[in-house]
Design a protein around this motif. Structure first.
Motif, PDB file in Angstrom:
ATOM      1  N   LEU A  66      31.267  27.726 -29.197  1.00 17.25           N
ATOM      2  CA  LEU A  66      30.995  28.687 -30.059  1.00 17.25           C
ATOM      3  C   LEU A  66      30.400  28.555 -31.443  1.00 17.25           C
ATOM      4  O   LEU A  66      29.552  29.323 -31.975  1.00 17.25           O
ATOM      5  CB  LEU A  66      32.008  29.674 -30.019  1.00 17.25           C
ATOM      6  N   THR A  67      30.649  27.389 -31.936  1.00 16.69           N
ATOM      7  CA  THR A  67      30.252  27.178 -33.267  1.00 16.69           C
ATOM      8  C   THR A  67      29.016  26.297 -33.491  1.00 16.69           C
ATOM      9  O   THR A  67      28.374  25.887 -34.387  1.00 16.69           O
ATOM     10  CB  THR A  67      31.452  26.215 -34.076  1.00 16.69           C
ATOM     11  N   LYS A  68      28.506  26.199 -32.135  1.00 17.35           N
ATOM     12  CA  LYS A  68      27.169  25.129 -32.005  1.00 17.35           C
ATOM     13  C   LYS A  68      25.886  25.635 -33.085  1.00 17.35           C
ATOM     14  O   LYS A  68      25.366  25.013 -33.984  1.00 17.35           O
ATOM     15  CB  LYS A  68      26.552  25.300 -30.831  1.00 17.35           C
ATOM     16  N   ASP A  69      25.836  27.162 -33.201  1.00 21.25           N
ATOM     17  CA  ASP A  69      24.428  27.685 -33.732  1.00 21.25           C
ATOM     18  C   ASP A  69      24.712  27.346 -35.314  1.00 21.25           C
ATOM     19  O   ASP A  69      23.907  27.289 -35.994  1.00 21.25           O
ATOM     20  CB  ASP A  69      24.295  28.957 -33.638  1.00 21.25           C
ATOM     21  N   ALA A  70      25.837  27.721 -35.806  1.00 24.93           N
ATOM     22  CA  ALA A  70      26.376  27.530 -36.995  1.00 24.93           C
ATOM     23  C   ALA A  70      26.242  26.132 -37.534  1.00 24.93           C
ATOM     24  O   ALA A  70      25.855  25.979 -38.521  1.00 24.93           O
ATOM     25  CB  ALA A  70      27.571  28.027 -37.353  1.00 24.93           C
ATOM     26  N   LEU A  71      26.495  25.418 -36.827  1.00 25.49           N
ATOM     27  CA  LEU A  71      26.726  23.905 -36.983  1.00 25.49           C
ATOM     28  C   LEU A  71      25.246  23.422 -37.224  1.00 25.49           C
ATOM     29  O   LEU A  71      24.928  22.409 -37.945  1.00 25.49           O
ATOM     30  CB  LEU A  71      27.344  23.062 -35.713  1.00 25.49           C
ATOM     31  N   ILE A  72      24.603  23.669 -36.249  1.00 26.07           N
ATOM     32  CA  ILE A  72      22.877  23.310 -36.392  1.00 26.07           C
ATOM     33  C   ILE A  72      22.485  23.703 -37.835  1.00 26.07           C
ATOM     34  O   ILE A  72      21.705  23.056 -38.445  1.00 26.07           O
ATOM     35  CB  ILE A  72      22.149  23.903 -35.184  1.00 26.07           C
TER      36      ILE A  72
END
Length: 348
Positions: A98-104
């Motif tokens: 769920l943290t993928k978009d923020a990480l990108i």
């Protein structure tokens, strides 16, 4: 305004912590490593706690300063990641798909900072992605359930219905199928990973339908499944997930004697190993962006030692699980990751 205050105070906390650690070791280069949990936070006795264990190990064995920030909601992921980057942390872990978009976004904003993400793949030059062959560990859990059930009906409790959790389900169903094709698997999904009461309610329904063993891949909801098993009059079990949840299933009397245990085993997903491995690469100057995969062969997944239930499990069952574990490691068995693959699955 509230969001700005949240980030401001987060920066202050991390800054104070960093200041206290400056004198930790003046003779060696200290690498600063931050970890941002998903919204379930620490104390889930599962996924996030396992990640934290890896960070704790790194703090003991490597020349690092570490800090964990818990996210209260999905909107915290980006600010928390960026707060660490603003303070010059060398490596920042983002826990969960769920943290993928923020990480990108953070990886693009801070190209000179290294990042690690668990359970997702991010193709960026400053990111190491760590994923697991959950289906392989779940396959062993399915073998256990299929060989141990007395009612001929077992259950699977998932969190969010998505491809990642389907890997857990598919591996489990394949293991049950191999153990005994006549065993029925009933599946239910909670729809999230945090609602303990929903996990308890759905598990109670499964037990009322004749299920005597539930394998859960549902985050904190699984704590509810364990609670439901404790409330059953008959012999019912849960198979835990991600961390070693075996001890959570222990029921003691007023004198501290164990009277019952309801967690048969747990499917360990060693997020701690991935966290430590990437931390070690960072401290050794060997960080190389890419994708690292952890399965049975790599020691990334597997069952616990069954400290509280081993005396209830026949040696023949343990031997069968070990036999097929080796076949998966050797490549003789490829464990299904989808429902369609399960339907075609057979071992000759």
């Amino acid at each position: 305004m509230l969001k700005s205050l949240h980030v401001f105070f987060l920066l202050i906390i991390i800054l104070l912590f960093t200041g206290c650690m400056e004198e930790k070791n003046n003779s060696a280069k200290i690498v600063k490593i931050g970890l941002v949990t998903d919204a379930a936070g620490l104390g889930d006795q599962s996924f996030n706690d396992s990640a934290n264990e890896g960070l704790i190990r790194a703090s003991k064995e490597l020349p690092v300063e570490t800090q964990v920030v818990e996210s209260s909601s999905m909107t915290d992921y980006g600010p928390n990641l960026n707060a660490f980057a603003d303070l010059g942390y060398n490596l920042i872990f983002s826990i969960g798909f769920l943290t993928k978009d923020a990480l990108i976004e953070s990886a693009e904003l801070y190209p000179d900072t290294h990042f690690g993400i668990i359970d997702e793949v991010v193709d960026k030059p400053n990111v190491i992605s760590c994923t697991f062959k959950e289906e392989e560990g779940s396959f062993l859990a399915g073998l256990m359930a299929g060989l141990m059930t007395k009612t001929g009906t077992v259950g699977f409790l998932g969190g969010v219905d998505m491809p990642l959790i389907k890997k857990f389900q598919s591996g489990y169903e394949a293991g049950v199928k191999l153990a005994n094709p006549d065993v029925k698997v009933i599946v239910k999904y909670t729809g999230d990973f945090e609602d303990v009461s929903k996990g308890k309610d759905l598990s109670s329904i499964l037990f009322s339908q004749g299920v005597d063993i539930i394998y859960h891949a549902s985050g904190k909801c699984g704590l509810g499944a364990i609670e439901a098993a404790k409330n059953q009059k008959g012999e019912c079990y849960v198979i835990g997930v991600d961390g070693d949840q075996d001890s959570i299933g222990v029921v003691k009397d007023n004198e501290g004697n164990i009277v019952k245990t309801v967690v048969l085993t747990s499917m360990m997903k060693h997020v701690d190993i991935a966290i430590f491995d990437v931390s070690k690469l960072e401290t050794g100057g060997e960080f190389i962006a890419g994708h690292r995969v952890y399965g049975l062969k790599e020691g990334g997944v597997g069952l616990t030692e069954m400290k509280f239930t081993r005396n209830k499990i026949p040696e023949s069952v343990l031997a069968k699980i070990e036999e097929f574990k080796e076949k998966v490691i050797n490549g003789d068995i490829v464990v299904p990751t989808t429902h369609e693959e399960v339907k075609k699955f057979e071992v000759k």
